[in-house]
Design a protein around this motif. Structure first.
Motif, short mmCIF file in Angstrom:
data_model
loop_
_atom_site.label_atom_id
_atom_site.label_comp_id
_atom_site.label_asym_id
_atom_site.label_seq_id
_atom_site.Cartn_x
_atom_site.Cartn_y
_atom_site.Cartn_z
N ASP A 72 39.46 58.79 -15.26
CA ASP A 72 40.53 57.60 -14.92
C ASP A 72 40.10 56.96 -13.62
N ILE A 73 40.00 57.81 -12.49
CA ILE A 73 39.65 57.45 -11.34
C ILE A 73 38.23 56.79 -11.11
N GLU A 74 37.24 57.06 -11.89
CA GLU A 74 35.91 56.50 -12.03
C GLU A 74 36.11 54.91 -12.87
N SER A 75 36.99 54.98 -13.71
CA SER A 75 37.28 53.68 -14.45
C SER A 75 37.99 52.78 -13.31
N ALA A 76 39.02 53.31 -12.72
CA ALA A 76 39.83 52.66 -11.72
C ALA A 76 38.75 51.99 -10.73
N LYS A 77 37.92 53.05 -10.18
CA LYS A 77 36.78 52.40 -9.19
C LYS A 77 35.97 51.38 -9.62
N ASN A 78 35.68 51.39 -10.80
CA ASN A 78 34.71 50.37 -11.61
C ASN A 78 35.30 49.28 -11.59
N ARG A 79 36.85 48.96 -12.26
CA ARG A 79 37.67 47.78 -12.14
C ARG A 79 37.92 47.25 -10.68
N VAL A 80 38.09 48.04 -9.77
CA VAL A 80 38.53 47.46 -8.21
C VAL A 80 37.09 46.88 -7.95
N ALA A 81 35.98 47.47 -8.05
CA ALA A 81 34.66 46.92 -7.82
C ALA A 81 34.23 45.92 -8.20
N LYS A 82 34.53 45.39 -9.56
CA LYS A 82 34.54 44.16 -10.35
C LYS A 82 35.28 43.13 -9.48
N LEU A 83 36.49 43.39 -9.48
CA LEU A 83 37.52 42.79 -8.96
C LEU A 83 37.00 42.13 -7.41
N ILE A 84 36.51 43.11 -6.67
CA ILE A 84 36.11 42.72 -5.53
C ILE A 84 34.93 41.82 -5.43
N ARG A 85 33.73 41.94 -6.60
CA ARG A 85 32.74 41.06 -6.77
C ARG A 85 33.28 39.75 -7.11
N ASP A 86 34.18 39.85 -8.07
CA ASP A 86 34.83 38.28 -8.31
C ASP A 86 35.42 37.57 -7.37
N VAL A 87 36.15 38.48 -6.48
CA VAL A 87 36.79 37.68 -5.29
C VAL A 87 35.76 36.89 -4.44
N ASN A 88 34.49 37.94 -4.20
CA ASN A 88 33.41 37.66 -3.37
C ASN A 88 32.83 36.26 -3.91
N GLN A 89 32.68 36.25 -5.16
CA GLN A 89 32.03 35.12 -5.91
C GLN A 89 33.00 33.94 -5.53
N CYS A 90 34.17 33.97 -5.88
CA CYS A 90 35.14 32.97 -5.39
C CYS A 90 35.27 32.41 -3.96
N ILE A 91 35.04 33.18 -3.05
CA ILE A 91 34.89 32.94 -1.72
C ILE A 91 33.64 32.12 -1.44
N THR A 92 32.63 32.88 -2.07
CA THR A 92 31.24 32.11 -1.86
C THR A 92 31.35 30.60 -2.49
N LEU A 93 31.84 30.58 -3.73
CA LEU A 93 32.02 29.15 -4.13
C LEU A 93 32.83 28.14 -3.41
N LEU A 94 34.02 28.73 -2.63
CA LEU A 94 34.79 27.97 -1.89
C LEU A 94 34.05 27.49 -0.88
N SER A 95 33.30 28.43 0.03
CA SER A 95 32.63 28.07 0.97
C SER A 95 31.65 27.29 0.89
N ASP A 96 30.88 27.20 -0.33
CA ASP A 96 29.83 26.06 -0.51
C ASP A 96 30.37 24.65 -0.95
N LYS A 97 31.62 24.56 -1.29
CA LYS A 97 32.13 23.32 -1.38
C LYS A 97 32.62 22.63 -0.06
N GLU A 98 32.88 23.31 0.93
CA GLU A 98 33.29 22.92 2.25
C GLU A 98 32.09 22.51 2.94
#
Length: 98
Positions: A72-98
């Motif tokens: 469960d811990i490993e699964s939770a780590k994987n989900r958190v890592a995926k969420l962080i990647r998604d957030v980073n992608q969103c930040i990158t997209l927002l930064s590119d638009k400005e």
């Protein structure tokens, strides 16, 4: 006197029969006690085995619970890592638009 001798012979014969019967019963009794002692030892051995198997089962159950928790811990780590990647992608997209 002959009847007394006959009674004595019958009495002696009966006493000998009783002695023989007593010895047979005593021998059988000893064998039965030995059987009971063997069974008691076997029961004690089986009880120890059951107790040991129960301890092993409890340890296995605990290990399985820990394994599930680790999974469960490993699964939770994987989900958190995926969420962080998604957030980073969103930040990158927002930064590119400005």
């Amino acid at each position: 006197m002959a009847s007394n001798d006959a009674y004595m012979n019958v009495f002696t014969t009966r006493v000998r029969q009783l002695i023989l019967k007593y010895q047979e019963i005593k021998k059988e009794n000893g064998e039965l006690y030995n059987m009971v002692d063997e069974r008691d030892k076997k029961i004690a051995e089986l009880e120890r085995s059951v107790s040991e198997k129960d301890r092993e089962y409890q340890a296995l159950k605990t290990a399985k619970m820990i394994e599930i928790t680790d999974g469960d811990i490993e699964s939770a780590k994987n989900r958190v890592a995926k969420l962080i990647r998604d957030v980073n992608q969103c930040i990158t997209l927002l930064s590119d638009k400005e």
